[in-house]
Design a protein around this motif. Structure first.
Motif, PDB file in Angstrom:
ATOM      1  N   GLU A   2       0.823  -1.214   0.000  1.00  0.00           N
ATOM      2  CA  GLU A   2       0.000   0.000   0.000  1.00  0.00           C
ATOM      3  C   GLU A   2       0.857   1.265   0.000  1.00  0.00           C
ATOM      4  O   GLU A   2       1.898   1.308   0.638  1.00  0.00           O
ATOM      5  CB  GLU A   2      -0.899   0.020   1.235  1.00  0.00           C
ATOM      6  N   HIS A   4       0.714   4.734   1.270  1.00  0.00           N
ATOM      7  CA  HIS A   4       0.022   5.712   2.106  1.00  0.00           C
ATOM      8  C   HIS A   4       0.506   7.128   1.842  1.00  0.00           C
ATOM      9  O   HIS A   4      -0.175   8.080   2.139  1.00  0.00           O
ATOM     10  CB  HIS A   4       0.224   5.391   3.588  1.00  0.00           C
ATOM     11  N   LYS A   7      -1.587   9.767   0.099  1.00  0.00           N
ATOM     12  CA  LYS A   7      -2.899  10.143   0.645  1.00  0.00           C
ATOM     13  C   LYS A   7      -2.802  11.354   1.558  1.00  0.00           C
ATOM     14  O   LYS A   7      -1.754  11.645   2.137  1.00  0.00           O
ATOM     15  CB  LYS A   7      -3.484   8.950   1.395  1.00  0.00           C
ATOM     16  N   ASN A  57     -17.775   6.911  -1.077  1.00  0.00           N
ATOM     17  CA  ASN A  57     -17.104   5.717  -1.607  1.00  0.00           C
ATOM     18  C   ASN A  57     -15.735   6.038  -2.223  1.00  0.00           C
ATOM     19  O   ASN A  57     -15.006   5.141  -2.607  1.00  0.00           O
ATOM     20  CB  ASN A  57     -18.012   4.947  -2.584  1.00  0.00           C
ATOM     21  N   GLN A  58     -15.388   7.316  -2.295  1.00  0.00           N
ATOM     22  CA  GLN A  58     -14.050   7.681  -2.801  1.00  0.00           C
ATOM     23  C   GLN A  58     -13.103   8.152  -1.691  1.00  0.00           C
ATOM     24  O   GLN A  58     -11.938   8.457  -1.942  1.00  0.00           O
ATOM     25  CB  GLN A  58     -14.167   8.794  -3.856  1.00  0.00           C
ATOM     26  N   ALA A  60     -11.662   6.684   0.994  1.00  0.00           N
ATOM     27  CA  ALA A  60     -10.492   5.878   1.376  1.00  0.00           C
ATOM     28  C   ALA A  60      -9.383   5.935   0.323  1.00  0.00           C
ATOM     29  O   ALA A  60      -8.205   5.751   0.643  1.00  0.00           O
ATOM     30  CB  ALA A  60     -10.921   4.430   1.625  1.00  0.00           C
ATOM     31  N   ALA A  61      -9.768   6.208  -0.908  1.00  0.00           N
ATOM     32  CA  ALA A  61      -8.754   6.273  -1.972  1.00  0.00           C
ATOM     33  C   ALA A  61      -7.914   7.550  -1.879  1.00  0.00           C
ATOM     34  O   ALA A  61      -6.821   7.623  -2.425  1.00  0.00           O
ATOM     35  CB  ALA A  61      -9.437   6.206  -3.338  1.00  0.00           C
ATOM     36  N   HIS A  62      -8.436   8.570  -1.187  1.00  0.00           N
ATOM     37  CA  HIS A  62      -7.765   9.874  -1.175  1.00  0.00           C
ATOM     38  C   HIS A  62      -7.192  10.277   0.183  1.00  0.00           C
ATOM     39  O   HIS A  62      -6.281  11.097   0.249  1.00  0.00           O
ATOM     40  CB  HIS A  62      -8.747  10.964  -1.620  1.00  0.00           C
TER      41      HIS A  62
END
Ligand SMILES: [Zn+2]
Length: 426
Positions: A2, A4, A7, A57-58, A60-62
């Motif tokens: 991952e 991180h 982010k 729903n977006q 966690a991606a950012h």
């Protein structure tokens, strides 16, 4: 593995918003309609400012969510979320109340008659002058709590119940003390309104008025420069004339104040035209502004602040909101919270009145109570809408549909108020 590092760091996360009302249409691809609503929206903030906003729903991606403590999360529980209200016109520092006067007025005694008998503003001036800084602070803190639980996250506050150097200074000090309080407070924007009315000790001599205007211009304004962000004048038949108002506001402008006017509330005072000529940030009340004055305000980019609580409390006609929109004047809604003519900290009530009594659409009223208020304080880059980079000041309603703010009136629909990413109330 991952990644991180790409982010965004956050210390406040809001999820579970059925409708995230940004009041910033066009600033986000998912924001719909005149209010810029993101359906099933979420938001992240860091150090009090919004760093990300979008569909949940977006999120966690950012945003880096791993390891965030539980108390960093606020679940809106499927309810509507809006920017905190920006109440750009209040008089929340005073002592005493005027319940008796309210009762008499509604039994047929006119406001002007009450003022002539020493009631009205002078009643509050007496009580405020005799109150200590501590007492004023205790009372003001209670009012601020009232603003906060009803969803107001930024509140302008005016002096104007001291009318002498010492008490006006005390009222400003109270606002500064409260503004630096650690938490559980709306943001406070101080305004100097020494020219609220002619003080009683200046009324009995022919040169009294002129001497008081001198005092405001030559002692109070220089003394308070830098401590009050705005200077306001009550430009009205019963208060200050257009030439007096012009002199005070020009002096204030030279000293670095931004300008506001109480204009055309009780009659065609000429205040609205003066606000346009001076390029004031806002002209407030405008019940008796002419079409020419409306056009001048629009051309000068002056915000028109409407105060329906006064009309409601005084049982007089409401300002003509539709004429402002037709002329292209930016509109703000505010409470005018004060002990005489509008004793309410509740912006939800103003939204309900704007829609039901002034013919504003719900969208217009919500924008006027948030982004409009921010413009009326020249703070639209900081507050008044939910956008990346702005302060994380928001409210969670007790309902999934923001339209209830006008429809379900007379009750408090704010379940949670967040100031700078910190849940403060209730
Ligand atoms: Zn006012």
């Amino acid at each position: 593995m991952e990644q991180h590092t790409d982010k965004l760091a956050a210390d406040f996360i809001l999820t579970g918003a059925s409708r995230l009302v940004t009041a910033a249409p066009g600033t986000h691809p998912s924001a719909d309609g005149a209010l810029g609503v993101i359906t099933r929206g979420a938001l992240a903030a860091h150090a009090g400012r919004i760093v990300w906003i979008g569909p949940e729903n977006q999120l966690a991606a950012h945003v880096a969510l791993d390891g965030l403590p539980k108390d960093a999360w606020l679940d809106a529980g499927g309810r509507a979320v809006l920017p905190g209200f920006v109440d750009s016109h209040t008089h929340f520092v005073f002592a005493g109340d005027r319940a008796e006067e309210f009762q008499l007025r509604h039994a047929g005694v006119s406001y002007e008659e009450l003022a002539a008998r020493g009631g009205g503003i002078l009643n509050t001036v007496r009580a405020t002058r005799s109150a200590s800084a501590h007492k004023l602070e205790v009372i003001a803190r209670e009012h601020l709590r009232g603003f906060l639980i009803h969803g107001t996250t930024t509140v302008e506050g005016k002096t104007g119940y001291g009318l002498d150097l010492e008490t006006e200074a005390r009222c400003l000090d109270v606002m500064h003390t409260l503004a630096t309080a650690p938490a559980d407070m709306p943001r406070i924007v101080p305004t100097f309104l020494g020219a609220h009315t002619i003080p009683p000790e200046y009324r009995d001599t022919p040169d009294g008025r002129a001497r008081y205007v001198d005092l405001v211009c030559e002692e109070m304004l220089p003394d308070f420069a830098g401590r009050a962000r705005f200077c306001d004048v009550f430009c009205e038949r019963t208060a200050f004339t257009v030439p007096e108002t012009r002199r005070i506001l020009e002096r204030a402008r030279d000293l670095g104040y931004q300008l506001k006017l109480h204009a055309n509330q009780l009659g065609p005072s000429g205040g609205a035209g003066l606000a346009a000529a001076l390029g004031a940030t806002s002209a407030d009340h405008l019940d008796f502004a002419s079409d020419d004055e409306m056009d001048a305000l629009a051309r000068a980019g002056v915000v028109g602040t409407l105060l329906p609580g006064c009309s409601f409390s005084l049982s007089i006609p409401y300002p003509a909101a539709r004429r402002l929109y037709a002329a292209g004047v930016p509109v703000a809604l505010a409470t005018d919270f004060n002990p005489g003519t509008s004793y309410s900290e509740n912006m939800q009530m103003m939204i309900a009145l704007a829609v039901s009594a002034m013919g504003m659409t719900l969208d217009q009223a919500l924008v006027a109570a948030t982004h409009g208020g921010a413009r009326a304080l020249a703070m639209e880059d900081e507050v008044g809408s939910l956008e990346v980079g702005k302060r994380c000041d928001l409210i969670v309603l007790s309902t999934a549909d923001e339209r209830h703010l006008a429809y379900h009136f007379g009750v408090n629909l704010v379940a949670r108020t967040v100031v700078g990413g910190v849940p403060c109330a209730p």
